[in-house]
Design a protein around this motif. Structure first.
Motif, mmCIF file in Angstrom:
data_model
loop_
_atom_site.group_PDB
_atom_site.id
_atom_site.type_symbol
_atom_site.label_atom_id
_atom_site.label_comp_id
_atom_site.label_asym_id
_atom_site.label_seq_id
_atom_site.Cartn_x
_atom_site.Cartn_y
_atom_site.Cartn_z
ATOM 1 N N GLU A 20 44.915 47.591 48.364
ATOM 2 C CA GLU A 20 44.727 46.569 47.338
ATOM 3 C C GLU A 20 44.588 47.307 46.011
ATOM 4 O OE1 GLU A 20 41.870 42.740 46.348
ATOM 5 O OE2 GLU A 20 41.400 44.018 48.059
ATOM 6 N N VAL A 21 45.481 47.006 45.062
ATOM 7 C CA VAL A 21 45.541 47.801 43.837
ATOM 8 C C VAL A 21 45.140 47.049 42.567
ATOM 9 C CG1 VAL A 21 47.241 49.410 44.745
ATOM 10 C CG2 VAL A 21 48.018 47.340 43.581
ATOM 11 N N ASP A 22 44.912 45.759 42.667
ATOM 12 C CA ASP A 22 44.523 45.007 41.470
ATOM 13 C C ASP A 22 43.834 43.710 41.877
ATOM 14 O OD1 ASP A 22 44.224 44.532 38.782
ATOM 15 O OD2 ASP A 22 46.357 44.316 38.356
ATOM 16 N N TYR A 23 43.119 43.128 40.950
ATOM 17 C CA TYR A 23 42.431 41.844 41.104
ATOM 18 C C TYR A 23 41.296 41.892 42.135
ATOM 19 C CZ TYR A 23 46.792 40.472 38.863
ATOM 20 O OH TYR A 23 47.872 40.395 38.024
ATOM 21 N N GLN A 24 40.661 43.041 42.308
ATOM 22 C CA GLN A 24 39.575 43.141 43.272
ATOM 23 C C GLN A 24 38.392 42.255 42.907
ATOM 24 O OE1 GLN A 24 41.167 45.809 41.987
ATOM 25 N NE2 GLN A 24 41.626 47.270 43.597
ATOM 26 N N ASP A 25 38.282 41.897 41.640
ATOM 27 C CA ASP A 25 37.155 41.070 41.209
ATOM 28 C C ASP A 25 37.427 39.568 41.348
ATOM 29 O OD1 ASP A 25 39.111 41.307 39.257
ATOM 30 O OD2 ASP A 25 37.717 41.080 37.597
ATOM 31 N N LEU A 26 38.622 39.195 41.812
ATOM 32 C CA LEU A 26 38.962 37.783 42.006
ATOM 33 C C LEU A 26 39.111 37.490 43.491
ATOM 34 C CD1 LEU A 26 41.722 37.377 39.268
ATOM 35 C CD2 LEU A 26 39.327 36.728 39.107
ATOM 36 N N TRP A 27 38.567 36.385 43.936
ATOM 37 C CA TRP A 27 38.713 36.031 45.345
ATOM 38 C C TRP A 27 39.957 35.196 45.606
ATOM 39 C CZ3 TRP A 27 38.747 30.979 46.947
ATOM 40 C CH2 TRP A 27 38.262 30.034 46.057
ATOM 41 N N GLN A 28 40.573 34.634 44.558
ATOM 42 C CA GLN A 28 41.746 33.773 44.730
ATOM 43 C C GLN A 28 43.058 34.535 44.617
ATOM 44 O OE1 GLN A 28 39.660 33.813 42.094
ATOM 45 N NE2 GLN A 28 39.200 31.788 41.343
ATOM 46 N N ARG A 29 43.002 35.816 44.280
ATOM 47 C CA ARG A 29 44.224 36.552 43.977
ATOM 48 C C ARG A 29 44.088 37.995 44.457
ATOM 49 N NH1 ARG A 29 46.756 36.666 37.887
ATOM 50 N NH2 ARG A 29 48.755 37.516 38.507
ATOM 51 N N ALA A 30 45.201 38.592 44.853
ATOM 52 C CA ALA A 30 45.197 39.989 45.276
ATOM 53 C C ALA A 30 46.557 40.604 44.984
ATOM 54 C CB ALA A 30 44.889 40.109 46.752
ATOM 55 N N LYS A 31 46.548 41.883 44.784
ATOM 56 C CA LYS A 31 47.797 42.614 44.615
ATOM 57 C C LYS A 31 47.750 43.808 45.559
ATOM 58 C CE LYS A 31 50.784 44.601 41.098
ATOM 59 N NZ LYS A 31 50.908 44.847 39.637
ATOM 60 N N LEU A 32 48.743 43.856 46.441
ATOM 61 C CA LEU A 32 48.821 44.938 47.412
ATOM 62 C C LEU A 32 49.969 45.869 47.058
ATOM 63 C CD1 LEU A 32 48.439 43.013 50.792
ATOM 64 C CD2 LEU A 32 46.674 44.219 49.505
ATOM 65 N N ALA A 33 49.805 47.128 47.398
ATOM 66 C CA ALA A 33 50.888 48.105 47.277
ATOM 67 C C ALA A 33 51.079 48.732 48.645
ATOM 68 C CB ALA A 33 50.541 49.166 46.244
ATOM 69 N N ALA A 34 52.318 48.939 49.005
ATOM 70 C CA ALA A 34 52.647 49.574 50.281
ATOM 71 C C ALA A 34 53.602 50.722 49.994
ATOM 72 C CB ALA A 34 53.290 48.572 51.229
#
Length: 73
Positions: A20-34
């Protein structure tokens, strides 16, 4: 919990590292990198397409966008 479950399933079905690379402070949104590495572009393209299909199957309507970048050494 949904995100963690999806990450675990994707890791189990592929040879990709996922974070998980972004939006860790939001519970409604996430950005993953693979990321993965391979000996040639053909193999990487096949693995990437298979990973995307798995992500679409697992995340369904939760997957909004997917971007692919290849880096040559």
């Amino acid at each position: 919990m949904v995100l963690r479950k999806a990450q675990d399933r994707l890791r189990a079905r592929s040879n990709f590292s996922i974070a998980e690379v972004d939006y860790q402070d939001l519970w409604q949104r996430a950005k993953l990198a693979a990321v993965t590495v391979g000996p040639n572009n053909e193999l990487l393209e096949r693995a990437t397409q298979q990973f995307i299909r798995e992500a679409e199957n697992i995340l369904e309507e939760l997957l909004i966008d997917c971007q692919i970048t290849y880096i040559d050494p």
